[in-house]
Design a protein around this motif. Structure first.
Motif, short mmCIF file in Angstrom:
data_model
loop_
_atom_site.label_atom_id
_atom_site.label_comp_id
_atom_site.label_asym_id
_atom_site.label_seq_id
_atom_site.Cartn_x
_atom_site.Cartn_y
_atom_site.Cartn_z
N VAL A 196 0.83 -1.20 0.00
CA VAL A 196 0.00 0.00 0.00
C VAL A 196 0.87 1.25 0.00
N ALA A 197 1.97 1.22 0.75
CA ALA A 197 2.85 2.39 0.86
C ALA A 197 3.43 2.80 -0.49
N THR A 198 3.59 1.86 -1.41
CA THR A 198 4.14 2.22 -2.73
C THR A 198 3.20 3.13 -3.51
N TYR A 199 1.92 3.17 -3.12
CA TYR A 199 0.98 4.07 -3.78
C TYR A 199 1.12 5.51 -3.27
N ASN A 200 1.92 5.68 -2.23
CA ASN A 200 2.17 7.02 -1.70
C ASN A 200 3.57 7.50 -2.06
N LYS A 201 4.56 6.66 -1.78
CA LYS A 201 5.94 6.93 -2.16
C LYS A 201 6.64 5.60 -2.36
N HIS A 202 7.53 5.54 -3.31
CA HIS A 202 8.31 4.32 -3.50
C HIS A 202 9.45 4.22 -2.50
N LEU A 203 9.57 5.23 -1.64
CA LEU A 203 10.67 5.26 -0.67
C LEU A 203 10.56 4.19 0.40
N ILE A 204 9.42 3.52 0.51
CA ILE A 204 9.33 2.40 1.44
C ILE A 204 10.38 1.35 1.10
N ALA A 205 10.90 1.40 -0.13
CA ALA A 205 11.99 0.49 -0.51
C ALA A 205 13.21 0.69 0.37
N ARG A 231 16.10 13.61 -0.07
CA ARG A 231 15.71 14.52 1.00
C ARG A 231 16.08 13.95 2.35
N PHE A 232 16.39 14.86 3.27
CA PHE A 232 16.83 14.46 4.61
C PHE A 232 15.74 13.76 5.42
N ASP A 233 14.48 13.90 5.01
CA ASP A 233 13.39 13.30 5.78
C ASP A 233 13.12 11.85 5.38
N TYR A 234 13.90 11.31 4.44
CA TYR A 234 13.66 9.93 4.03
C TYR A 234 13.87 8.94 5.16
N THR A 235 14.59 9.33 6.19
CA THR A 235 14.84 8.43 7.32
C THR A 235 13.86 8.63 8.47
N ALA A 236 12.86 9.48 8.29
CA ALA A 236 11.98 9.86 9.39
C ALA A 236 11.29 8.66 10.04
N GLY A 237 10.83 7.70 9.22
CA GLY A 237 10.15 6.54 9.77
C GLY A 237 11.03 5.73 10.70
N LEU A 238 12.31 5.61 10.37
CA LEU A 238 13.22 4.85 11.23
C LEU A 238 13.59 5.64 12.48
N ILE A 239 13.62 6.96 12.39
CA ILE A 239 13.86 7.76 13.60
C ILE A 239 12.73 7.54 14.60
N ILE A 240 11.50 7.40 14.10
CA ILE A 240 10.37 7.12 14.99
C ILE A 240 10.60 5.82 15.75
N LEU A 241 11.04 4.77 15.06
CA LEU A 241 11.35 3.50 15.72
C LEU A 241 12.43 3.69 16.78
N LEU A 242 13.50 4.38 16.45
CA LEU A 242 14.59 4.57 17.40
C LEU A 242 14.12 5.33 18.63
N PHE A 243 13.27 6.32 18.43
CA PHE A 243 12.74 7.07 19.57
C PHE A 243 11.89 6.18 20.46
N CYS A 244 11.03 5.37 19.86
CA CYS A 244 10.20 4.46 20.66
C CYS A 244 11.06 3.50 21.48
N ALA A 245 12.19 3.08 20.91
CA ALA A 245 13.08 2.17 21.62
C ALA A 245 13.80 2.86 22.77
N GLY A 246 13.97 4.16 22.68
CA GLY A 246 14.74 4.87 23.70
C GLY A 246 13.92 5.60 24.74
N VAL A 247 12.62 5.73 24.53
CA VAL A 247 11.80 6.53 25.44
C VAL A 247 11.70 5.86 26.82
N THR A 248 11.81 6.66 27.85
CA THR A 248 11.71 6.19 29.23
C THR A 248 10.93 7.20 30.05
#
Length: 470
Positions: A159-168, A285-302
């Motif tokens: 489904v994400a490919t219908y929004n951006k192919h960057l899910i690759a 674009r620098f925001d291509y990593t935004a989805g993975l930053i979300i994961l890293l934040f969830c792993a580090g939140v306390t």
């Protein structure tokens, strides 16, 4: 497994939605929103510069909620609600109790990029929850050992490919991580390959459109890299800190260490630097990593991060939302930091300048006149304005909606160089220039408005000269 903190999460979602809806009419359309609104009138399986999901969200939202700025932006608000729920689920999957879930949801929900994506309808709006959902299902495979979740991950990736192919980038980063640090046993899981097949099946119509049209998005990506690649590389590292705010970036760094130390999740720690390297190499674009930053934040939140995240949220809100009066925002650094703010201000002045030029035409000239806009934002603004001659543009997908009729030998043109226009028209005279009362230096401030007359050649021969990817 900790229980999900439904009640406080509902409060966070409701408060954030109310804020985004209340602020949605302020400033104005972003240039991408004007483009999506234009594309929404031409439904297709894909476009030369992007897949169809965001323009179709615009079409549905306008049909349901009205052709207004707020109506257009409701999918962005709903995407933000989905995102913060998925963020809480990711945090829960990583062992976070209720308080950690709420902190994660609030921290990401008030991050600069989330607020920008929730305020304006951008491709980023749907991309963040789609990436996060795919990551959630991958986590469930790695932590629960249940390969059936690969089917859910594959469906979301398709489904994400219908929004951006960057899910690759996520797929490549995950594959590199598994091959480099494991767990390689998942490569023998038939559910993994079933999920991959499902992703391809879901994405097939979109990919088929690209293949049948010569992969135009590859050409578009190459043009963007050539145009802004050096700038994007220079901004990449500082913007990793600014994307969701410095506190989120600090917590995400801690989360990366946690993932690296967990053998089950180490492949996801590898996915971020792989995605970052590919972005830098390609000039993306620098925001291509935004989805993975979300994961890293969830792993580090306390626990204990509440005050710091609140301060981070205030900073991000000032940068990401239209909180500063439009008459004052030009005197602040916000338009330089936030391109969405910069390109959302001044459209009424722009259309007024073009309308003024149109009014100088005689009735006979106006009957034969067209508007020429060198960028999709300007074309979208003129298309929305109404009461003007038809609009044509050679920019990206809009080139396919031309050429103008052969009878159109008069044009009011913006964002095209005068020298180029004079190879097509006999005369081009500057009528005036665009300005905006806020004093924001954006793409159309200072543009000359040209009135051109007398075609030198048929439009069928001239129109290919107007095509541009940028």
């Amino acid at each position: 497994m900790p229980s999900l903190a439904w009640r406080p999460l509902t409060v966070v979602a409701a408060l954030l939605s109310a804020l985004l809806l209340a602020l949605s009419p302020l400033y104005g359309y972003h240039r991408d929103e004007l483009y999506f609104r234009y594309l929404a009138e031409h439904p297709a399986w894909g476009y030369v510069d992007q897949p169809p999901l965001t323009p179709m969200l615009a079409k549905v939202s306008i049909a349901l909620f009205g052709d207004t700025l707020t109506g257009l932006r409701i999918p962005a608000v709903l995407s933000t609600v989905v995102l913060i729920l998925v963020v809480a689920l990711i945090t829960r999957e990583l062992g976070g109790e209720g308080r950690a879930q709420v902190l994660a949801a609030a921290g990401i929900g008030t991050g600069a990029f989330t607020l920008i994506a929730g305020h304006s309808l951008l491709t980023l709006s749907a991309d963040l929850p789609l990436w996060s959902a795919a990551i959630l299902f991958v986590l469930r495979v790695l932590l629960r050992g249940d390969g059936r979740w690969w089917l859910a991950a594959g469906a979301v990736i398709g489904v994400a490919t219908y929004n951006k192919h960057l899910i690759a980038l996520l797929v490549i980063g995950l594959a590199a991580g598994v091959l480099a640090v494991g767990p390689r046993r998942i490569l023998r899981d038939p559910w993994l390959w079933a999920g991959a097949a499902l992703a391809v099946l879901v994405a097939a119509p979109n990919l088929l459109f690209q293949a049948m049209n010569g992969w135009p998005q590859l050409e578009m990506a190459a043009a963007l890299s050539a145009d802004k690649g050096a700038e994007m590389r220079a901004l990449f590292v500082p913007m990793q800190i600014v994307l969701f705010g410095p506190v989120v970036a600090f917590v995400a760094a801690r989360g990366w260490l946690r993932l690296w130390r967990d053998e089950r999740l180490r492949c996801l720690a590898v996915a971020y630097p792989v995605a970052a390297a590919l972005t830098l190499i390609s000039g993306g674009r620098f925001d291509y990593t935004a989805g993975l930053i979300i994961l890293l934040f969830c792993a580090g939140v306390t626990q204990g991060l509440g005050p710091a995240l609140a301060a981070n949220g205030v900073f991000c809100a000032i940068v990401g939302l239209p909180l500063i009066p439009v008459s004052l925002v030009g005197m602040t650094p916000v338009p330089q930091v936030n391109e969405v703010v910069r390109e959302s201000i001044g459209w009424p002045e722009f259309t007024a300048a073009v309308r003024s030029a149109v009014q100088t035409l005689t009735p006979e000239e106006r009957a034969r006149a067209v508007l020429l806009a060198g960028s999709y934002g300007e074309a979208g603004a003129l298309h929305l304005a109404g009461g003007l001659p038809p609009v044509y543009s050679g920019h990206s997908q809009l080139h396919a909606y031309g050429p103008p009729p052969e009878s159109a030998d008069v044009a009011v043109a913006v964002k095209y160089p005068r020298g180029g226009l004079e190879t097509v028209f006999q005369t081009c005279v500057e009528h005036g220039r665009v300005d905006n009362a806020a004093g924001v230096d954006n793409e159309f401030r200072g543009l000359p408005v040209l009135v051109c007359r007398g075609l030198r050649m048929p439009w069928s021969a001239a129109w290919p000269r107007f095509q541009e990817y940028s």
